[in-house]
Scaffold this motif. Structure first.
Motif, PDB file in Angstrom:
ATOM      1  N   SER A  82      41.623 -13.283 -81.515  1.00 34.32           N
ATOM      2  CA  SER A  82      41.790 -13.388 -82.965  1.00 34.32           C
ATOM      3  C   SER A  82      43.141 -13.991 -83.336  1.00 34.32           C
ATOM      4  CB  SER A  82      41.657 -12.004 -83.603  1.00 34.32           C
ATOM      5  OG  SER A  82      41.992 -12.067 -84.971  1.00 34.32           O
ATOM      6  N   GLN A  83      43.108 -14.857 -84.342  1.00 32.29           N
ATOM      7  CA  GLN A  83      44.349 -15.436 -84.858  1.00 32.29           C
ATOM      8  C   GLN A  83      45.143 -14.433 -85.685  1.00 32.29           C
ATOM      9  OE1 GLN A  83      43.337 -19.017 -86.975  1.00 32.29           O
ATOM     10  NE2 GLN A  83      42.434 -20.011 -85.194  1.00 32.29           N
ATOM     11  N   LEU A  84      44.549 -13.294 -85.987  1.00 36.20           N
ATOM     12  CA  LEU A  84      45.258 -12.285 -86.768  1.00 36.20           C
ATOM     13  C   LEU A  84      46.508 -11.787 -86.050  1.00 36.20           C
ATOM     14  CD1 LEU A  84      42.323 -10.109 -88.171  1.00 36.20           C
ATOM     15  CD2 LEU A  84      43.469 -12.036 -89.244  1.00 36.20           C
ATOM     16  N   PHE A  85      46.521 -11.855 -84.712  1.00 38.12           N
ATOM     17  CA  PHE A  85      47.690 -11.387 -83.961  1.00 38.12           C
ATOM     18  C   PHE A  85      48.928 -12.237 -84.258  1.00 38.12           C
ATOM     19  CE2 PHE A  85      44.238  -9.641 -81.305  1.00 38.12           C
ATOM     20  CZ  PHE A  85      44.634  -8.314 -81.304  1.00 38.12           C
ATOM     21  N   GLU A  86      48.716 -13.460 -84.750  1.00 39.79           N
ATOM     22  CA  GLU A  86      49.860 -14.298 -85.116  1.00 39.79           C
ATOM     23  C   GLU A  86      50.576 -13.750 -86.345  1.00 39.79           C
ATOM     24  OE1 GLU A  86      48.385 -18.233 -85.623  1.00 39.79           O
ATOM     25  OE2 GLU A  86      47.595 -18.404 -83.583  1.00 39.79           O
ATOM     26  N   GLU A  87      49.870 -12.919 -87.143  1.00 40.32           N
ATOM     27  CA  GLU A  87      50.457 -12.328 -88.346  1.00 40.32           C
ATOM     28  C   GLU A  87      50.605 -10.819 -88.174  1.00 40.32           C
ATOM     29  OE1 GLU A  87      51.565 -13.952 -90.867  1.00 40.32           O
ATOM     30  OE2 GLU A  87      50.833 -15.952 -90.371  1.00 40.32           O
ATOM     31  N   GLN A  88      50.871 -10.367 -86.956  1.00 41.41           N
ATOM     32  CA  GLN A  88      50.912  -8.937 -86.680  1.00 41.41           C
ATOM     33  C   GLN A  88      51.975  -8.235 -87.531  1.00 41.41           C
ATOM     34  OE1 GLN A  88      51.152  -8.073 -82.536  1.00 41.41           O
ATOM     35  NE2 GLN A  88      50.598  -5.952 -82.757  1.00 41.41           N
ATOM     36  N   ASN A 119      36.668 -10.238 -72.330  1.00 41.26           N
ATOM     37  CA  ASN A 119      36.500 -11.061 -71.131  1.00 41.26           C
ATOM     38  C   ASN A 119      37.863 -11.458 -70.601  1.00 41.26           C
ATOM     39  OD1 ASN A 119      37.281 -13.766 -72.375  1.00 41.26           O
ATOM     40  ND2 ASN A 119      35.629 -13.115 -73.720  1.00 41.26           N
ATOM     41  N   VAL A 120      37.877 -11.934 -69.367  1.00 38.46           N
ATOM     42  CA  VAL A 120      39.126 -12.336 -68.715  1.00 38.46           C
ATOM     43  C   VAL A 120      38.956 -13.767 -68.220  1.00 38.46           C
ATOM     44  CG1 VAL A 120      40.834 -11.780 -66.966  1.00 38.46           C
ATOM     45  CG2 VAL A 120      39.469  -9.959 -67.980  1.00 38.46           C
ATOM     46  N   GLN A 121      39.313 -14.721 -69.066  1.00 37.05           N
ATOM     47  CA  GLN A 121      39.256 -16.127 -68.647  1.00 37.05           C
ATOM     48  C   GLN A 121      40.492 -16.506 -67.846  1.00 37.05           C
ATOM     49  OE1 GLN A 121      38.637 -18.378 -72.229  1.00 37.05           O
ATOM     50  NE2 GLN A 121      36.484 -17.778 -72.406  1.00 37.05           N
ATOM     51  N   SER A 122      41.636 -15.909 -68.207  1.00 35.90           N
ATOM     52  CA  SER A 122      42.889 -16.185 -67.497  1.00 35.90           C
ATOM     53  C   SER A 122      43.695 -14.903 -67.424  1.00 35.90           C
ATOM     54  CB  SER A 122      43.690 -17.277 -68.227  1.00 35.90           C
ATOM     55  OG  SER A 122      44.996 -17.380 -67.692  1.00 35.90           O
ATOM     56  N   LYS A 123      43.920 -14.415 -66.202  1.00 36.34           N
ATOM     57  CA  LYS A 123      44.694 -13.192 -66.035  1.00 36.34           C
ATOM     58  C   LYS A 123      46.138 -13.385 -66.490  1.00 36.34           C
ATOM     59  CE  LYS A 123      41.912 -11.274 -62.262  1.00 36.34           C
ATOM     60  NZ  LYS A 123      41.908 -10.760 -60.876  1.00 36.34           N
ATOM     61  N   ILE A 183      46.186 -12.943 -70.224  1.00 36.17           N
ATOM     62  CA  ILE A 183      46.057 -11.527 -70.564  1.00 36.17           C
ATOM     63  C   ILE A 183      47.373 -10.802 -70.326  1.00 36.17           C
ATOM     64  CG2 ILE A 183      45.016  -9.353 -69.806  1.00 36.17           C
ATOM     65  CD1 ILE A 183      43.181 -10.832 -71.597  1.00 36.17           C
ATOM     66  N   GLN A 184      48.013 -11.104 -69.195  1.00 37.51           N
ATOM     67  CA  GLN A 184      49.287 -10.467 -68.876  1.00 37.51           C
ATOM     68  C   GLN A 184      50.330 -10.792 -69.935  1.00 37.51           C
ATOM     69  OE1 GLN A 184      51.009 -11.716 -65.162  1.00 37.51           O
ATOM     70  NE2 GLN A 184      52.429 -10.023 -65.071  1.00 37.51           N
ATOM     71  N   GLN A 185      50.410 -12.063 -70.339  1.00 38.46           N
ATOM     72  CA  GLN A 185      51.353 -12.465 -71.374  1.00 38.46           C
ATOM     73  C   GLN A 185      51.016 -11.823 -72.714  1.00 38.46           C
ATOM     74  OE1 GLN A 185      54.124 -14.127 -71.213  1.00 38.46           O
ATOM     75  NE2 GLN A 185      54.482 -14.214 -73.413  1.00 38.46           N
ATOM     76  N   PHE A 186      49.718 -11.766 -73.027  1.00 37.83           N
ATOM     77  CA  PHE A 186      49.245 -11.181 -74.285  1.00 37.83           C
ATOM     78  C   PHE A 186      49.637  -9.714 -74.383  1.00 37.83           C
ATOM     79  CE2 PHE A 186      45.633  -9.044 -76.509  1.00 37.83           C
ATOM     80  CZ  PHE A 186      45.877  -9.542 -77.778  1.00 37.83           C
ATOM     81  N   VAL A 187      49.416  -8.959 -73.316  1.00 36.23           N
ATOM     82  CA  VAL A 187      49.722  -7.531 -73.314  1.00 36.23           C
ATOM     83  C   VAL A 187      51.228  -7.294 -73.312  1.00 36.23           C
ATOM     84  CG1 VAL A 187      49.519  -5.400 -71.978  1.00 36.23           C
ATOM     85  CG2 VAL A 187      47.537  -6.899 -72.222  1.00 36.23           C
ATOM     86  N   GLU A 228      43.601  -4.208 -64.901  1.00 38.11           N
ATOM     87  CA  GLU A 228      44.282  -2.912 -64.827  1.00 38.11           C
ATOM     88  C   GLU A 228      45.744  -3.065 -64.412  1.00 38.11           C
ATOM     89  OE1 GLU A 228      43.773   1.467 -62.673  1.00 38.11           O
ATOM     90  OE2 GLU A 228      42.461  -0.212 -62.127  1.00 38.11           O
ATOM     91  N   ALA A 229      46.004  -3.979 -63.479  1.00 40.46           N
ATOM     92  CA  ALA A 229      47.377  -4.136 -62.965  1.00 40.46           C
ATOM     93  C   ALA A 229      48.347  -4.645 -64.023  1.00 40.46           C
ATOM     94  CB  ALA A 229      47.369  -5.101 -61.773  1.00 40.46           C
ATOM     95  N   TYR A 230      47.838  -5.288 -65.091  1.00 43.03           N
ATOM     96  CA  TYR A 230      48.714  -5.889 -66.097  1.00 43.03           C
ATOM     97  C   TYR A 230      48.950  -4.960 -67.291  1.00 43.03           C
ATOM     98  CZ  TYR A 230      47.140  -9.956 -63.464  1.00 43.03           C
ATOM     99  OH  TYR A 230      46.837 -10.832 -62.458  1.00 43.03           O
ATOM    100  N   LEU A 231      48.279  -3.822 -67.351  1.00 41.46           N
ATOM    101  CA  LEU A 231      48.360  -2.936 -68.506  1.00 41.46           C
ATOM    102  C   LEU A 231      49.593  -2.053 -68.422  1.00 41.46           C
ATOM    103  CD1 LEU A 231      44.591  -1.922 -68.664  1.00 41.46           C
ATOM    104  CD2 LEU A 231      45.759  -3.677 -70.019  1.00 41.46           C
ATOM    105  N   ASN A 232      50.208  -1.787 -69.572  1.00 44.74           N
ATOM    106  CA  ASN A 232      51.395  -0.940 -69.618  1.00 44.74           C
ATOM    107  C   ASN A 232      51.019   0.522 -69.400  1.00 44.74           C
ATOM    108  OD1 ASN A 232      53.010  -3.175 -70.265  1.00 44.74           O
ATOM    109  ND2 ASN A 232      52.518  -2.967 -72.432  1.00 44.74           N
TER     110      ASN A 232
END
Length: 579
Positions: free
Chosen positions: A496-502, A518-522, A525-529, A549-553
């Motif tokens: 979602s583009q809404l995260f740009e206005e978090q 889904n996980v198109q690029s780990k 996802i790592q950068q996103f989290v 799982e390995a990328y989650l805080n």
């Protein structure tokens, strides 16, 4: 605003195949027990079910408490790591400061020594001046004695002779020499007095400087002692914090092992114990047909919605059929009966209220149809005028009421949408440059207008309120129609583009919670989290969870919507539509 969901499948009831096991069960069902035994057995089964239900609730409460404690432990652990790192940096700084103070003390002592040496040199110079004055005095005395002897010889001389002439010359020369020596003595004495005054001033200035330098030295020694004490305390605190970190790590490891025993893993859960706040699942639409991925999303949603009635669904796109779609979803069991579903446009326009049928407008539209050629397919009528290069698409709810009216030619595109014969929306695009959308309330008045250019939104006006973006309109709708008195946790797709206005949402009491499907690029996802540091994340199923799982805080609460358990045959199954 959101990435669209392309739902393209239908739901059907699939019947379980008959097996020998089902025959056995059927035969067992035909057995009739003694009524007293049957009653006792039924009572025991009910009690057993209650115990299992209570056990599950207690187990879930334990899991939730363990997660809460784990989150606190992670926070404390991180604080200790920060504290230890700061203390280490402080020690490095303190040691550098001690070296600086030591260098300053050496410089102070050197400067004191140099000034004392300089005073000694000046005193030596004064002594040399005194010696020169004494030497001049000796020479004056010697010249004076010789002059006295010569003058006495001249007085005793009886007659004038060559020796008398020589004596007179000597007397004259010594008198001049004596005057010269007296003059030199006078200058030397004046120089001595001046030098003595200069030396006294220098002694006073050097004395003051030495006092200041000695004060600095004492002060630095005090500072050095304080800093050394600070280093000692910091090293002691580092040892204590390290021991505390070790203890917290052991507690965290124990909690994770308990979570694994209870839940199968140490991070993800599906719990009906949510925060005491509103949760809103956001999607563009609830279509009639679903693709396999969207079908899995709906099934996962359904599991969460059945667990907790505090979760609402919000749809964002204009949909004149959403009320009937929601009814169908509920009838087929795709969504719980008590789930509350909102639509941005329906709420703003008041679609649920009774609207007057604009029969005159219907008749006018029908009379304007002069097709060159027409066909009908799936209830939609298509009109073509090849000469004017015009196409008209019409769908009727009944014989007398339009559902939508779509007119297109080379320069203009115009759409009208009706609900039970009353206009609710029209959209007009002129030469592909500007688009204006108008939405109508129950009285047929324009209540919402959206105007957009080729590349950007020009304005949104709702009643008398102007909005600069779709996000601002969305926030207004969420806080005025869905939840007015509580914080909102908005569950939105990871793309979602809404995260740009978090930040904008946070300012208005809305917390964006990602739903990772889904996980198109780990790496993405790592950068996103990592960049957002979410407190809570929803994940579509355990397969996706295991990938990331390995990328989650560790301090983030992970909620897995679908554990990929085998689906019972008695429940509705999702079947892909081949059309």
């Amino acid at each position: 605003m959101e990435k669209k969901l392309s739902f393209n499948c239908t739901f059907t009831e699939s019947k379980p195949e008959k097996t020998s096991a089902s025959k056995v069960e059927k035969n067992l069902e035909s057995i009739v027990f003694n009524p007293e035994f049957q009653q006792k057995l039924t009572s025991l089964e009910d009690e057993y079910d209650q115990i299992i239900d209570k056990k599950n609730k207690i187990e879930e409460t334990i899991i939730h408490e363990l997660y809460s404690e784990k989150k606190d432990l992670v926070g404390d652990f991180d604080q200790l790591k920060f504290e230890i790192e700061f203390l280490k940096q402080d020690i490095v700084h303190y040691k550098k400061l001690i070296k600086t103070l030591e260098k300053q003390n050496i410089a102070f002592k050197k400067e004191v020594s140099e000034n004392i040496s300089r005073l000694d040199q000046l005193t030596q110079q004064l002594q040399e001046i005194d010696a020169e004055v004494a030497a001049i005095d000796k020479r004056i005395q010697r010249v004076q004695r010789i002059l006295n002897v010569d003058e006495e010889k001249l007085e005793n001389s009886i007659s004038f002779s060559d020796s008398t002439t020589s004596l007179i010359e000597n007397i004259s020369s010594r008198r001049i020499k004596l005057e010269e020596l007296e003059m030199n003595k006078k200058k030397m004495v004046e120089r001595k007095y001046t030098f003595e005054e200069y030396l006294d001033n220098e002694k006073e200035a050097v004395g003051q400087l030495i006092d200041v330098l000695q004060e600095f030295d004492v002060s630095n020694q005090v500072k050095k002692s304080e800093i050394e004490e600070n280093i000692k305390h910091a090293e002691i605190r580092i040892e204590e914090a390290t021991r505390e970190s070790t203890a917290l790590a052991s507690q965290k490891q124990y909690i994770e092992s308990r979570l694994v025993d209870l839940n199968g893993n140490s991070k993800g859960i599906l719990s009906n114990i949510l925060k005491n706040e509103a949760y809103v699942l956001v999607t563009d639409e609830l279509p009639k047909k679903l693709s396999q991925s969207e079908a899995e999303s709906i099934r996962a949603w359904n599991k969460l919605l059945q667990l907790n009635n505090n979760v609402k669904i919000a749809t964002l796109e204009f949909d004149s059929e959403i009320l009937s779609t929601v009814t169908r979803y509920r009838q087929l069991g795709w969504l719980p009966q008590n789930v509350r579903i909102y639509n941005l446009f329906n709420d703003l326009l008041g679609v649920k209220r009774t609207r007057p049928v604009t029969q005159d407008l219907m008749d006018h539209r029908k009379e304007s149809l002069r097709p060159f050629f027409a066909k009908e397919e799936d209830g939609v009528k298509y009109y073509y005028d090849n000469k004017e290069n015009t196409m008209l698409t019409v769908r009727e709810q009944t014989e007398d009421n339009l559902e939508y009216y779509h007119f297109v030619n080379d320069n203009r595109e115009f759409t009208e949408v009706y609900n039970e014969g009353s206009i609710v929306m029209d959209r007009e695009t002129v030469e592909g440059l500007h688009e204006i959308q108008r939405y109508y309330d129950a009285n047929g008045e324009v209540i919402l207008t959206i105007k957009a250019g080729v590349e950007k939104l020009e304005y949104i006006r709702y009643q008398d309120i102007n909005f600069r973006s779709h996000q601002e309109l969305l926030i207004y709708w969420l806080t005025h129609f869905i939840e007015k008195n509580s914080a909102i946790n908005l569950i939105v797709d990871q793309t979602s583009q809404l995260f740009e206005e978090q930040g904008l949402f946070k300012q208005n009491g809305i917390n964006l919670v990602p739903l990772i499907q889904n996980v198109q690029s780990k790496e993405d996802i790592q950068q996103f989290v990592a960049s957002n540091h979410f407190e809570e994340i929803f994940i579509i199923n355990r397969d996706v969870f295991e990938e990331i799982e390995a990328y989650l805080n560790d301090d983030c609460l992970i909620r897995i919507l679908d554990g990929n358990e085998s689906v019972k045959q008695s429940k509705p199954q999702i079947v892909i539509d081949s059309k």
